[in-house]
Design a protein around this motif. Structure first.
Motif, PDB file in Angstrom:
ATOM      1  N   TYR A  75       0.827  -1.212   0.000  1.00  0.00           N
ATOM      2  CA  TYR A  75       0.000   0.000   0.000  1.00  0.00           C
ATOM      3  C   TYR A  75       0.855   1.253   0.000  1.00  0.00           C
ATOM      4  O   TYR A  75       2.062   1.213   0.236  1.00  0.00           O
ATOM      5  N   VAL A  76       0.178   2.365  -0.290  1.00  0.00           N
ATOM      6  CA  VAL A  76       0.805   3.690  -0.260  1.00  0.00           C
ATOM      7  C   VAL A  76      -0.052   4.570   0.635  1.00  0.00           C
ATOM      8  O   VAL A  76      -1.287   4.566   0.516  1.00  0.00           O
ATOM      9  N   ARG A  77       0.591   5.291   1.535  1.00  0.00           N
ATOM     10  CA  ARG A  77      -0.109   6.310   2.317  1.00  0.00           C
ATOM     11  C   ARG A  77       0.523   7.656   2.051  1.00  0.00           C
ATOM     12  O   ARG A  77       1.749   7.761   1.981  1.00  0.00           O
ATOM     13  N   ILE A  78      -0.313   8.673   1.948  1.00  0.00           N
ATOM     14  CA  ILE A  78       0.195  10.039   1.849  1.00  0.00           C
ATOM     15  C   ILE A  78      -0.384  10.815   3.014  1.00  0.00           C
ATOM     16  O   ILE A  78      -1.617  10.864   3.170  1.00  0.00           O
ATOM     17  N   ILE A  90      -1.571  15.223  -4.967  1.00  0.00           N
ATOM     18  CA  ILE A  90      -0.340  14.636  -5.491  1.00  0.00           C
ATOM     19  C   ILE A  90      -0.040  15.281  -6.847  1.00  0.00           C
ATOM     20  O   ILE A  90      -0.738  15.028  -7.817  1.00  0.00           O
ATOM     21  N   GLY A  91       0.974  16.125  -6.876  1.00  0.00           N
ATOM     22  CA  GLY A  91       1.347  16.745  -8.156  1.00  0.00           C
ATOM     23  C   GLY A  91       2.121  15.742  -8.988  1.00  0.00           C
ATOM     24  O   GLY A  91       2.850  14.914  -8.449  1.00  0.00           O
ATOM     25  N   PHE A  92       1.954  15.803 -10.310  1.00  0.00           N
ATOM     26  CA  PHE A  92       2.667  14.872 -11.186  1.00  0.00           C
ATOM     27  C   PHE A  92       3.190  15.652 -12.378  1.00  0.00           C
ATOM     28  O   PHE A  92       2.416  16.289 -13.080  1.00  0.00           O
ATOM     29  N   ARG A 144       1.485  24.265 -12.882  1.00  0.00           N
ATOM     30  CA  ARG A 144       0.179  23.605 -12.828  1.00  0.00           C
ATOM     31  C   ARG A 144       0.141  22.557 -11.711  1.00  0.00           C
ATOM     32  O   ARG A 144      -0.848  22.445 -10.982  1.00  0.00           O
ATOM     33  N   ALA A 145       1.221  21.812 -11.573  1.00  0.00           N
ATOM     34  CA  ALA A 145       1.262  20.790 -10.519  1.00  0.00           C
ATOM     35  C   ALA A 145       1.181  21.430  -9.134  1.00  0.00           C
ATOM     36  O   ALA A 145       0.639  20.841  -8.201  1.00  0.00           O
ATOM     37  N   LEU A 146       1.711  22.645  -9.015  1.00  0.00           N
ATOM     38  CA  LEU A 146       1.730  23.311  -7.708  1.00  0.00           C
ATOM     39  C   LEU A 146       0.403  23.992  -7.376  1.00  0.00           C
ATOM     40  O   LEU A 146       0.148  24.329  -6.216  1.00  0.00           O
ATOM     41  N   ALA A 147      -0.423  24.197  -8.398  1.00  0.00           N
ATOM     42  CA  ALA A 147      -1.635  25.005  -8.213  1.00  0.00           C
ATOM     43  C   ALA A 147      -2.588  24.397  -7.191  1.00  0.00           C
ATOM     44  O   ALA A 147      -3.363  25.105  -6.555  1.00  0.00           O
ATOM     45  N   LEU A 148      -2.522  23.084  -7.030  1.00  0.00           N
ATOM     46  CA  LEU A 148      -3.428  22.429  -6.077  1.00  0.00           C
ATOM     47  C   LEU A 148      -2.806  22.302  -4.691  1.00  0.00           C
ATOM     48  O   LEU A 148      -3.361  21.639  -3.824  1.00  0.00           O
ATOM     49  N   VAL A 173       2.799  16.319  -2.080  1.00  0.00           N
ATOM     50  CA  VAL A 173       4.043  15.807  -2.659  1.00  0.00           C
ATOM     51  C   VAL A 173       3.970  16.019  -4.167  1.00  0.00           C
ATOM     52  O   VAL A 173       2.880  15.991  -4.741  1.00  0.00           O
ATOM     53  N   VAL A 174       5.115  16.284  -4.776  1.00  0.00           N
ATOM     54  CA  VAL A 174       5.151  16.407  -6.232  1.00  0.00           C
ATOM     55  C   VAL A 174       6.062  15.311  -6.785  1.00  0.00           C
ATOM     56  O   VAL A 174       7.202  15.155  -6.342  1.00  0.00           O
ATOM     57  N   LEU A 175       5.526  14.551  -7.733  1.00  0.00           N
ATOM     58  CA  LEU A 175       6.255  13.468  -8.379  1.00  0.00           C
ATOM     59  C   LEU A 175       6.721  13.949  -9.749  1.00  0.00           C
ATOM     60  O   LEU A 175       5.935  14.545 -10.499  1.00  0.00           O
ATOM     61  N   PHE A 176       7.983  13.698 -10.067  1.00  0.00           N
ATOM     62  CA  PHE A 176       8.543  14.118 -11.362  1.00  0.00           C
ATOM     63  C   PHE A 176       9.066  12.870 -12.063  1.00  0.00           C
ATOM     64  O   PHE A 176       9.928  12.176 -11.518  1.00  0.00           O
TER      65      PHE A 176
END
Ligand code: ADP
Ligand code: MG
Length: 255
Positions: free
Chosen positions: A62-65, A94-96, A164-168, A172-175
């Motif tokens: 599993y993944v928890r954030i 979760i930014g992507f 755009r990823a930061l707008a929300l 965490v941001v995934l690249f």
């Protein structure tokens, strides 16, 4: 130091048909930590990132954030998949950032950044626009707010994608290889923006082959091979004193 992780990945397995792509991955990422993931092509790096925001269904683990289980809920000791609507809500945290920018071609830079807060979070357009202008300024693109993606260089498009990823206001941001599709002379401007985010305390997980960025910006470097984390640690340890032959062999190729 806090014991709770912003991102907790526990025992995840993912296979596509008979192919085991992730074979038991554990990773904890603290709030404000920058993790760089290195590894050969096909080792499962993209699948790992995609698993974090439930673009892949897991076979195990599993993944928890920030403590919240992603994509599933516990019910009678079992994990049941959440409804799409719930998963979409979770993904707003979760930014992507993708290799190929993935901007909406029919929207301007500004509209690309405004879109998600208005559509997904029901923010008033005016408020979202003010925030988006600040974000475009932060990535150095105030003067391109009204430009369409096709009029922007790859580096500019990727900086819009980061805004755009930061707008929300993601947790965490995934690249995923954010500079791999760029002409070499445009790589630096994107890495500069990412370095700035890191300095501002953004929690980031970055798949990249930019060893210089890893050395300078990462708190933790993770080397993945064949669906497993082979080793992880501070950049000076993993990059300069790798313990495993596979890490040494990989670094010898990219350094
Ligand atoms: P990386 O990002 O490290 O290059 P990927 O996570 O993209 O690796 O892929 C790991 C392996 O999983 C590769 O062998 C790839 O072909 C396979 N794979 C990835 N996505 C799929 C899919 N949707 N269906 C089948 N195989 C896939
Ligand atoms: Mg990949």
């Amino acid at each position: 130091m806090t014991t709770t992780a912003m991102v907790e990945i526990k025992g995840i397995h993912k296979s596509f048909g008979p192919v085991d792509v992730l074979r038991g991955v554990d990773l904890r990422v603290r709030a404000g930590e920058v993790v760089v993931i290195l590894g050969p092509s096909g080792s499962g790096k993209s699948t790992l990132l995609r698993s974090i925001n439930h673009l892949e269904r897991l076979n195990r683990g599993y993944v928890r954030i920030d403590g919240e289980l992603i994509g599933y809920r516990r019910s009678g000791g079992r994990l049941r998949e959440l409804k799409e609507r719930e998963v979409l809500r979770q993904r707003t945290h979760i930014g992507f950032v993708f290799q190929n920018f993935n901007l909406f071609p029919h929207l301007t830079a500004l509209e690309n950044v405004v879109e998600a807060p208005v559509a997904a979070q029901r923010k008033p357009r005016r408020e979202a626009t003010e925030k988006a202008l600040l974000l475009l300024e932060r990535v150095g693109l105030s003067d391109k707010a009204n430009a369409y993606p096709r009029r922007l260089s790859g580096g500019q498009q990727q900086r819009v994608a980061i805004a755009r990823a930061l707008a929300l206001e993601p947790k965490v941001v995934l690249f995923d290889e954010p500079t791999s599709a760029l002409d070499p002379e445009l790589v630096g401007e994107v890495l500069d923006v990412m370095r700035d985010l890191a300095l501002r305390g953004t929690t980031m997980i970055v798949v990249t082959h930019e060893i210089g960025f890893a050395r300078e910006v990462a708190d933790t470097v993770v080397f993945v091979d064949d669906g497993l984390i082979v080793e992880q640690g501070p950049p000076a340890q993993v990059l300069d004193h790798p313990r495993h032959e596979r890490t040494k062999a990989f670094l010898a190729k990219v350094l």
